[in-house]
Each structure stands twice: as C-alpha cells, then as structure tokens.
Design an enzyme around this catalytic site. Structure first.
Site, short mmCIF file in Angstrom:
data_model
loop_
_atom_site.label_atom_id
_atom_site.label_comp_id
_atom_site.label_asym_id
_atom_site.label_seq_id
_atom_site.Cartn_x
_atom_site.Cartn_y
_atom_site.Cartn_z
N ASP A 49 -1.27 -1.02 6.04
CA ASP A 49 -1.46 -0.49 7.39
C ASP A 49 -2.92 -0.23 7.75
O ASP A 49 -3.23 0.04 8.91
CB ASP A 49 -0.70 0.83 7.54
CG ASP A 49 -1.36 1.96 6.79
OD1 ASP A 49 -1.66 1.78 5.58
OD2 ASP A 49 -1.58 3.03 7.38
N LYS A 77 -15.75 6.01 -1.57
CA LYS A 77 -14.66 7.00 -1.66
C LYS A 77 -15.14 8.42 -1.39
O LYS A 77 -14.64 9.39 -1.94
CB LYS A 77 -13.99 6.93 -3.04
CG LYS A 77 -13.31 5.61 -3.33
CD LYS A 77 -12.64 5.61 -4.69
CE LYS A 77 -11.98 4.27 -4.96
NZ LYS A 77 -11.32 4.24 -6.29
N ARG A 133 -2.30 14.76 -2.04
CA ARG A 133 -3.56 14.01 -2.03
C ARG A 133 -4.70 15.02 -2.09
O ARG A 133 -4.81 15.92 -1.25
CB ARG A 133 -3.67 13.16 -0.76
CG ARG A 133 -2.56 12.14 -0.61
CD ARG A 133 -2.81 11.24 0.56
NE ARG A 133 -4.01 10.44 0.37
CZ ARG A 133 -4.50 9.61 1.29
NH1 ARG A 133 -3.92 9.52 2.47
NH2 ARG A 133 -5.58 8.91 1.06
N ASP A 143 -6.54 -2.80 3.54
CA ASP A 143 -5.47 -3.68 3.09
C ASP A 143 -5.61 -5.10 3.64
O ASP A 143 -4.81 -5.97 3.28
CB ASP A 143 -4.10 -3.12 3.52
CG ASP A 143 -3.85 -1.73 2.98
OD1 ASP A 143 -4.17 -1.50 1.80
OD2 ASP A 143 -3.36 -0.87 3.74
N ASP A 171 0.86 -1.18 0.00
CA ASP A 171 0.00 0.00 0.00
C ASP A 171 0.90 1.23 0.00
O ASP A 171 2.10 1.13 0.23
CB ASP A 171 -0.89 -0.03 1.24
CG ASP A 171 -1.81 1.17 1.32
OD1 ASP A 171 -2.32 1.60 0.28
OD2 ASP A 171 -1.99 1.70 2.44
N ARG A 199 -5.97 4.10 -8.00
CA ARG A 199 -7.43 4.03 -7.83
C ARG A 199 -7.89 2.59 -7.60
O ARG A 199 -8.90 2.14 -8.14
CB ARG A 199 -8.14 4.61 -9.05
CG ARG A 199 -7.95 6.11 -9.25
CD ARG A 199 -8.44 6.89 -8.06
NE ARG A 199 -8.48 8.32 -8.29
CZ ARG A 199 -8.53 9.21 -7.32
NH1 ARG A 199 -8.50 8.80 -6.06
NH2 ARG A 199 -8.59 10.49 -7.59
#
Length: 703
Positions: free
Chosen positions: A441, A206, A254, A445, A64, A415
């Site tokens: 983390d 999202k 971001r 994931d 990740d 994405r």
C-alpha cells in the site's frame, strides 16, 4: 519450384493464428472490465489489461504488513520514559502528569516547587520533555483554527497518531509555517520554535529528525525519532530501553524511540556551513548531506519510547486461510521488529496452531548456512528472518534459501528494506517456475510490486503510489480472494480455451487445404478464396468462438467453498503441450473426415466441393464450440443461432461460391449433416467417456 514453394506458403498461411492476438486482447479487455465492474469488490481497478489470466496461476503471494494486512490506523497504546511506563488509560494519565508538570514548574525553565518529591519531579520532567518531542518532531501540518475544526495533514498516519496523542494530553500543535512551529501547553501558554532544518523520514534511514530553536529558552535542540534498530547505537547508555522495546514488540505494538541533543551555537554554525556546502555539491549531493546530518546523531538523550497499535483489516484471517487452502504460499515482508511481526503473524493466523516458529537471526555466513540447513529439515515450521540475516542469505546462497523457504507454510521477513523486498521477488521468479504476486500500500512497496508477475496496490492512508504502480488496484486485502480464485480462475480458463480453439480454427482449414492439394497432385490451388477465407475467421465463427469468454466451469459458490480447486490451475494443465497436441489431432481428424467424406458422398457433384466442405466446416466448428461450453447462457445460444442464420443467408448472397439450387436440397443437407456427425461424434463420445471415467474435480463437487 521457388514459385510453387511461395504459393504453398500463402495457401497455408492460415496455420499462423494472426487473429489469436486480436481475440486474446479483446478477451483480456473484457476480463478487466468484469473485474472493474464487479459489485462485490467495489473500488477495484484493473490498470493493466494484458495479464488478468495471470491471476489464475499465482503460487506465491508477497505482502506488506502495515496498511496491507493491517488498517494503518494507529492507536497510541503505551509510553515509556524510563522511570515510568504509562499503559492504562495512557492519554488520561499522561495528560494529568503533564498538567501537574506545568503547575509544578513553568515550561520556561522556572524553579520546581519544593513540595514535589525527587522521584515525582523526575517523572514530571520526563513527561514534559517527552510531550515536547512528540509534539515537535514530525512533518504534520494543522488545518483549521479551533479544536473542534482542527485536522492534521501528513504523509504518514503514524505521525498523525502521535500528534493527536500530544493533543489529547494537552500539548497542542496550533500552527505550523515553513519557519516556525507553535504549540499550546495545558496552561494555555504559546510556545514558539523556529525551524532551522528538517530531515525527513526515508525507508533507508528509518528515522526522522528536526533542528529547532526554542525562543523561550534560547537553546538549539535537535530532536530525532526512529526505529530502535537504528536509534539504539546513537543513544547514551541506559538499562531499560532494549528490554522495554522487546516488551512492546511482543504485544504487537509498533515502537518508536525519541531522542534529543542540545546543540551549542558554535556547533550549530559549523553544522550549517557544512550542510550548505553539501547542498551545493555537484556530485554525490545526497551522500554528502547524509554524512553531515549524521554528525549530529551521536550521544543522544533518550526522551521516550512509544508504542502504537495497528489493528488487522477485516477478514484478513479468513483470507489468508483460504489462500493457504488454495495452495498459495504467503510471504509477509515488513520493516517492523521480529517480535512485532511475529505477534501480527499469529494474530492474522499466518502461523497456525500446529506450526512451529523458526527464527533466523545471524551475523555470519557460516552460522546462516548451518541454521538454514537445520531449518530445511523441519516440518510445518514458519521461518521468521530479520533483515541482516536475509541479506546474508540472498547474497551468498540465494538458491538454497528460496528452496527451503518455499517448503515452509509461511515466511515472515522483518526489518526489510524496499530493495530487499524486490530482491526476494526476483529470486522467487528466478529459481521457481511459478507465478509471483506482490501486494502493498505504500511507496516503499512499489519496487516489490513492479518486480512481481502480478502487482496489486491497496489505496490506503499512505497515498496512491502503490495503487498507481500496480497492475490491479484494490481497497482492502480481503478482496484478493475473489480477484484470484474467481476472476483469476475464469480468466485463465477462458483464455486457455479461446487460444487453443483459435489455433485449431487455423489448423483445420490448413489441413483441408493440404488434402485438397494432395488430391490434385499437390497443385498449388486454393480451395477457399475471397470472401470465404475472410468470412471464415470473422463473420462465420467469430461470435461463437468469442462467446467462450462467457463460460464458467465452476459456480461462484463452489469456487469459494472449495479453494483447493485452484491447485489445478497452478499446475498449468489447462494449457500445455499435451492439450495443444490434442487439438492438433482433432484438427487433422476433422479436416480429413470433412474432405474424404465430402468426396465419397458427393462423388457425382465434385464440382460443388467448395460449398460442400465449407458448409461442413462451419457446422463442425459450431458443434465444436457447443461441446466446449460447460455452462450455457443466452448470449452463447444467440451467437450460435445467429451465426448459423448469417451463414445460410450468405449462401444466397455469395452465388459466385455457392450453387443455390444445389444447396437447397435435402440431399445436400443430409449428407453435410452426416459429415458433421462423423467429424464431431467420435470426439464428443470420447470426451463424454473421459468425463465419466476420469471426471475433473469441479465436476465431482458440482454433483
């Protein structure tokens, strides 16, 4: 004959290495203990003690980005409201603009001051609305009363970073209850908002939204924030948002889009009725609730575009470089934009200076197939693929996608949803014979970590979901070099030697039994019985054989100086059919030598064949262990000496099997020593010649 058959089955039962499972389980527990107590990787926990040797054969690492390669400590860097972009000293400039907005017009909707120009009025109005959206659209809870003691609690560090930014510009989250949010503006006025409904963030949607009632204006406002890929279709037309998103992403920031829509009382009542009905539905409840929520997500007004920076963790670049040299290919799977992920990949040196970048972003199967084939012809080209294109590839031609991807220096998947991450792991396992490791983390994931052969979870700011679901828990990404190259190498090498030796230990005593039975015209007579057969695999050989788990072929310094040594383990040559048959041949040879030489040298004392052959067998096994050890330590020496002394003392105790007067003669010891030398000497000589003519790589580097 059936009786004889079952007698021989019992006689040769030692050929089945029942003790192999016990020895390996003990060894794996010991490896896990070494990993957990390693002072150089503090905080590392081996949660699964059954697979530590798998760390020594990893070929693909899927990682990740946020919180794994980066620190997950968000720093607010940029704010755009369309008419104005704030990027230098953003907190001070936005804070000054917000203070000016409060002076120019009251937040309760009062008239603007005439001295403010139209353009400046537009900027101040935009800053005020953006500050409100940032300070309200979240699930953060303030802890502590005054500003000096106030801290924030939230499920995501992104939300805390945004709320802290709002605090730095003067829009302070003072209090939050289940039903109300209280803000304090730069003038010190209290603003109260009643919470009507909260729609939390999820990795599938999202986005996150909240429906509030503003007590000051009496309006019902729907605030929403989310990724640009899902937010842009919901927004009213504008000519700046997409371009500004790209600019921020290329800087490695971001991005998050904030929007709002004022909801009329009639629309609100209709929405609440439908939402309550969806909540009480007996089937497809989540789907029905999502359908009702989307009824508010249209014709939204853009309030702000934010950009936050997430810095890389320490030693990430060095770690990725060392893993690349070790032959481990890295896949970076992230939910960020292509531009952001590309920037981070360059910063982390996942994309080297000599590498080219091939971006795969398509919408049709035919186009995806053409571009994928073109990518397959490229050399030293890093593949960067977005979520939609990835889904097309894994749905229609997964085998070709994995084949081409495995040839690339690195892969960046942007994405990505949690399901797609797990799918990539599953395809790698299906179409390659290599071991796959996944590290992350966050809760998104977990599916990827659990799907991989080895899962590593980082204890980060997103909680311990990944850590608790993983096989190994670490505190930072750079730990995995020591975990794979040092502990993985040692665990795999030691388990290979231990397992093959335990099999050999059962084979050699079975072959001795076979020769003994053949001498007596294949009579089903046991050569060893009682305490001898029990003590052989426990008291007389257990400690020396198990001491192999302390052996290290390569020093720690050489391991990290030359990570290329990891290649040998990936090929699986340490434990293969070839090495297995070598040990079988060794067992046949040594069993034959022990029996035939014992009969030849002690022809006049055949009645003592048990004590003769068993003593030669124990001595041979002790020498075999000594020949297998690369680097000695005190525990190995102690196990060899103590085992031999225990065996000598047992001769006096087990007088039913040994004639002490016969054993305590120089003739006995000399002939047993000769038998041991002949059974081990030629093999030791051959091993030495092999190491001289074809030395292993680590032996060359140790010179």
């Amino acid at each position: 004959w059936p009786i004889y058959f079952f007698r021989f089955v019992l006689l040769f039962s030692a050929i089945i290495p029942i003790s192999l499972r016990v020895n390996l389980d003990l060894a794996k527990s010991f490896y896990s203990y070494l990993i957990t107590t390693d002072n150089k990787i503090p905080g590392t926990v081996a949660r699964n003690s059954t697979i530590p040797e798998e760390l020594g054969r990893i070929q693909y690492l899927l990682s990740d980005k946020t919180g794994t390669l980066t620190q997950n400590e968000m720093v607010f860097k940029k704010l755009s409201i369309g008419v104005q972009t704030f990027d230098k000293n953003v907190s001070e400039t936005v804070g000054a603009a917000l203070a000016e907005a409060c002076q120019a017009a009251k937040l309760d909707g009062g008239d603007s001051v005439d001295t403010v120009t139209a353009k400046r009025k537009s900027i101040l109005h935009g800053v005020r609305r953006a500050a409100l959206a940032i300070a309200l659209c979240h699930t953060v809870t303030p802890v502590g009363g005054n500003s000096d003691e106030r801290t924030y609690k939230a499920s995501s560090p992104d939300e805390i970073a945004l709320v802290k930014f709002a605090e730095s510009i003067g829009m302070i989250l003072t209090e939050r209850t289940l039903n109300c949010i209280t803000l304090t503006n730069p003038k010190g006025d209290k603003l109260h908002f009643d919470i009507i409904q909260i729609f939390p963030f999820s990795s599938d949607t999202k986005r996150m939204s909240i429906l509030l009632h503003d007590r000051t204006t009496g309006e019902n406002v729907f605030y929403i924030k989310g990724a640009d890929s899902v937010m842009m279709p919901m927004m009213q037309y504008n000519d700046w948002l997409e371009e500004e998103c790209g600019n921020m992403a290329r800087l490695g920031l971001r991005t998050l889009i904030f929007g709002q829509r004022v909801v009329s009382p009639d629309e609100l009542q209709d929405f609440l009725n439908r939402f309550r009905a969806a909540q009480s539905a007996m089937d497809s409840r989540d789907l029905r609730m999502r359908e009702v929520m989307t009824s508010l997500e249209y014709d939204l007004e853009v309030l702000a575009l934010t950009g936050v920076e997430d810095k890389l963790q320490e030693n990430v670049c060095e770690t990725l470089e060392m893993l690349r040299n070790a032959g481990i290919q890295t896949f970076m799977l992230t939910g960020d934009k292509v531009e952001t992920a590309t920037c981070i990949a360059r910063s982390a040196k996942l994309v080297r200076r000599t590498d080219t970048i091939f971006t795969l972003s398509v919408e049709s199967t035919e186009e995806a197939w053409q571009k994928l084939n073109y990518f397959g012809s490229q050399l030293d080209s890093v593949l960067i693929i977005d979520g939609r294109s990835l889904q097309i590839c894994v749905d229609h031609f997964p085998e070709e996608f994995i084949e081409f991807a495995c040839k690339a220096p690195a892969i960046v998947c942007c994405r990505c949803s949690p399901t797609q991450k797990a799918t990539v792991v599953r395809l790698l396992k299906r179409y390659t014979s290599s071991r796959v490791c996944a590290i992350g983390d966050g809760g998104n994931d977990v599916s990827m970590i659990q799907e991989a052969h080895v899962g590593i979870g980082i204890v980060g700011k997103e909680g311990k979901k990944a850590s608790l679901a993983a096989d190994f828990s670490v505190l930072q990404f750079s730990v995995i070099t020591r975990l794979l190259l040092w502990h993985g190498r040692n665990s795999y090498q030691r388990s290979a030697n231990l397992s093959q030796f335990v099999i050999h230990r059962g084979l050699i005593i079975s072959f001795i039994q076979a020769v003994y039975s053949a001498i007596f015209y294949f009579a089903a007579i046991a050569i060893y019985s009682g305490w001898l057969i029990v003590g052989y695999s426990t008291i007389f050989t257990m400690a020396p054989v198990f001491s192999l788990v302390l052996d290290t072929e390569v020093s720690e310094e050489i391991t990290f100086l030359f990570p290329e040594l990891y290649h040998e383990l990936q090929k699986g040559r340490v434990l293969s059919l070839k090495t297995f048959f070598i040990w079988v041949f060794k067992s046949i040879y040594q069993a034959g030598v022990i029996m035939l030489m014992s009969i030849w040298l002690f022809e006049a004392n055949f009645i003592h064949i048990v004590s003769i052959t068993f003593t030669a067998l124990i001595c041979t096994e002790l020498v075999n262990v000594a020949l297998l050890i690369t680097n000695w330590n005190k525990w190995m020496v102690l196990s060899e000496i103590l085992t031999f002394l225990i065996y000598l003392s047992s001769i006096c105790l087990l007088q039913n099997y040994f004639d002490v007067q016969f054993v305590a003669t120089w003739n006995f010891f000399l002939k047993v020593a000769a038998t041991t030398v002949v059974s081990t000497g030629p093999l030791a000589l051959w091993q030495t010649v092999q190491r001289i003519l074809y030395p292993p790589q680590y032996a060359k580097l140790s010179l």
